[in-house]
Write an enzyme that holds these catalytic residues in place. Structure first.
Site, PDB file in Angstrom:
ATOM      1  N   THR A 147      62.723  62.586  21.818  1.00 35.51           N
ATOM      2  CA  THR A 147      63.835  62.429  20.876  1.00 35.51           C
ATOM      3  C   THR A 147      64.460  61.077  21.108  1.00 35.51           C
ATOM      4  O   THR A 147      64.641  60.683  22.260  1.00 35.51           O
ATOM      5  CB  THR A 147      64.907  63.511  21.152  1.00 35.51           C
ATOM      6  N   THR A 180      66.859  64.721  26.116  1.00 35.78           N
ATOM      7  CA  THR A 180      65.523  64.766  25.531  1.00 35.78           C
ATOM      8  C   THR A 180      64.637  65.572  26.476  1.00 35.78           C
ATOM      9  O   THR A 180      64.893  65.641  27.677  1.00 35.78           O
ATOM     10  CB  THR A 180      64.969  63.344  25.283  1.00 35.78           C
TER      11      THR A 180
END
Ligand code: ASP
Length: 316
Positions: free
Chosen positions: A148, A199
């Site tokens: 991400t 993430t």
């Protein structure tokens, strides 16, 4: 100050840093930084060219949070929206309906004249075909391959903001949503204390609400390194105690005075730019309860550039 997860944030963070230097708000800087990643088709886990789900469709998640007001907006499992982060930011201005998913989010994007386009590139389609074959033939996990982009920023007036965007797990079940668009899990900002993004395996991160935990710890007076590490460690300990395996998790955070902290249980990279220092990539690896950090060597940066341009057959 502006910082983002993974090497892919480099160009976006540079752009955001330039904006901050010319007086832009933290909210504008994080939005533009994330858009730059969404728009680059060779960054394979965000926006255009993102990794498809199990039905070979690109479903995207994104979110935005304003640390001054705590305004928050998010979208999840959206198709065909060119910049999920901008849609999320627009939703953050709504008193009601600030988090939309799937068809409802796409309808809203069309009504508001957001740019729509097919986010499935030929390269991503090929990646899907290759991975499907490998999963059938060699028991490989379909879910390997995700990341991400999460960006945090502090502007010259002391305001903070953060944003995330991702295609989530490669070959995820259609409709699957990870941590990235969840307030407190994938991101959190409160300008009184700091901002954090996460993430890694969303199914884990969301159970520990790790971005909120990190900002809360900064609010208790912990420095950003200690705050992110405490969140990560206490979550991992708790899961292991319960007999569960923990997947990859990385947290990047920034305190209200511009110090950056990082915690991770896997190899991780991030980018920081400050007023007097251009964007630099750092490599992080877990080391006991802490981490080892070094500036990315030129050879690593060059190898990265080469790797993302390789034919899909050599990547997936
Ligand atoms: N956290 C993301 C998700 O689970 C993926 C990642 O950051 O690697 O959707």
């Amino acid at each position: 100050m502006i910082a983002g997860t993974w090497r892919m944030a480099l160009e976006g963070v540079s752009k955001g840093a330039h904006m901050l230097a010319t007086g832009a708000s933290a909210g504008d800087a994080v939005t533009e930084a994330v858009r730059a990643v969404e728009d680059y088709p060779l960054y394979k886990s965000v926006g255009l060219g993102g990794l498809p789900n199990g039905a070979c469709q690109v479903e995207l998640d994104g979110a935005f949070m304003d640390g001054d007001t705590l305004d928050f907006g998010a979208v999840a499992a959206v198709k065909d929206v060119k910049n999920p982060v901008s849609l999320a930011r627009r939703l953050s201005t709504e008193r009601f309906n600030c988090f939309l998913v799937g068809a409802g989010a796409e309808d809203f994007a069309r009504v508001e004249l957001f740019e729509m386009c097919n986010m499935l590139t030929e390269r991503a389609k090929r990646a899907f075909e290759i991975r499907s074959r490998k999963v059938r033939e060699s028991n490989l996990s379909p879910y390997d391959g995700h990341d991400t982009v999460g960006v945090v920023a502090l502007d010259s007036s002391g305001s903070m903001a953060c944003a995330t965007s991702t295609s989530g797990l490669f070959m995820k079940r259609p409709g699957r949503v990870g941590d990235s668009p969840l307030c407190g899990s994938g991101l959190y900002a409160d300008s009184r204390f700091g901002a954090a993004v996460a993430t890694g395996l969303g199914e884990e991160i969301m159970k520990g609400v790790l971005s909120y935990e990190t900002v809360r710890s900064m609010g208790e007076g912990l420095d950003p390194d200690s705050a992110s590490r405490r969140s990560l460690k206490s979550f991992i300990d708790r899961r292991i105690q319960a007999g569960r395996r923990v997947g990859a998790i990385s947290i990047l955070c920034c305190s209200r005075d511009g110090r950056v902290g990082v915690a991770t249980n896997v190899e991780f990279s991030f980018v920081i730019a400050r007023r007097d220092s251009p964007a630099k990539v750092y490599l992080v690896s877990p080391d006991g309860d802490g981490v080892k950090i070094q500036e990315a060597p030129v050879e690593w940066l060059e190898a990265y550039e080469r790797r993302i341009k390789l034919p899909p057959e050599e990547v997936f």
